[in-house]
Design an enzyme around this catalytic site. Structure first.
Site, PDB file in Angstrom:
ATOM      1  N   HIS A  14       0.843  -1.195   0.000  1.00  0.00           N
ATOM      2  CA  HIS A  14       0.000   0.000   0.000  1.00  0.00           C
ATOM      3  C   HIS A  14       0.875   1.240   0.000  1.00  0.00           C
ATOM      4  O   HIS A  14       2.103   1.179   0.078  1.00  0.00           O
ATOM      5  CB  HIS A  14      -1.001   0.008   1.169  1.00  0.00           C
ATOM      6  N   ASP A  79      -4.841 -10.604  -0.455  1.00  0.00           N
ATOM      7  CA  ASP A  79      -3.529 -11.233  -0.310  1.00  0.00           C
ATOM      8  C   ASP A  79      -2.700 -11.084  -1.593  1.00  0.00           C
ATOM      9  O   ASP A  79      -3.185 -11.353  -2.695  1.00  0.00           O
ATOM     10  CB  ASP A  79      -3.704 -12.713   0.021  1.00  0.00           C
ATOM     11  N   HIS A  80      -1.458 -10.628  -1.396  1.00  0.00           N
ATOM     12  CA  HIS A  80      -0.518 -10.400  -2.497  1.00  0.00           C
ATOM     13  C   HIS A  80      -1.048  -9.370  -3.497  1.00  0.00           C
ATOM     14  O   HIS A  80      -0.746  -9.439  -4.698  1.00  0.00           O
ATOM     15  CB  HIS A  80      -0.129 -11.705  -3.197  1.00  0.00           C
ATOM     16  N   GLU A 128      -1.112  -4.046  11.544  1.00  0.00           N
ATOM     17  CA  GLU A 128      -0.286  -3.683  10.387  1.00  0.00           C
ATOM     18  C   GLU A 128       1.150  -4.146  10.639  1.00  0.00           C
ATOM     19  O   GLU A 128       1.860  -4.563   9.725  1.00  0.00           O
ATOM     20  CB  GLU A 128      -0.335  -2.177  10.179  1.00  0.00           C
TER      21      GLU A 128
END
Ligand code: NI
Length: 139
Positions: A14, A79-80, A128
């Site tokens: 991100h 995911d990924h 996180e």
């Protein structure tokens, strides 16, 4: 009331960036999380369901069913992936742990209600990192 939690993992990229603000504001506010070429986290999501036990099963929620819902609605789509670019339901939000926790809660709520006749979704906690955690609850 009994609280039951299922933990899942996913890895994603991100960037924290508010396009309404200047590049300088973004650098000062987000530091390394504003790096233009993305960075990644090993996210841990904890989904807690609250309720009473079903007299037939002794369960608040079948954890196998809860695992399937979390996988279908969150893990398999994140995911990924790049959370800024690849995930439809996250478009238009800054993918902070706070905003992600709320978005995951809202996305999971209806399916969790369906599998939990004696309870309801109570909270979504998103790690996180091991030390940075956001939690969303509707209270
Ligand atoms: Ni980050």
């Amino acid at each position: 009331m009994i609280y039951v939690t299922r933990k899942s993992h996913f890895t994603a990229a991100h960037r924290l960036h508010n396009p309404q603000k200047s590049d300088e504001w973004n650098r000062n506010t987000y530091g390394p999380c504003n790096h233009p070429n993305w960075h990644g986290h090993n996210y841990v999501i904890e989904v807690t369901v609250a309720g009473e036990t079903d007299p037939d099963t002794g369960y608040v929620v079948d954890l196998g069913e809860l695992k399937k819902v979390i996988h279908a609605k969150v893990v398999s789509v994140c995911d990924h992936k790049n959370l800024n670019l690849d995930v439809d339901f996250l478009q238009g939000i800054i993918p902070s742990a706070e905003n992600l926790a709320r978005a995951f809660f809202l996305r999971l709520e209806k399916d969790i209600d369906r599998i939990t006749p004696h309870g309801k979704l109570f909270s979504v906690r998103l790690y996180e990192t091991e030390r940075n955690i956001a939690e969303y609850r509707e209270d």
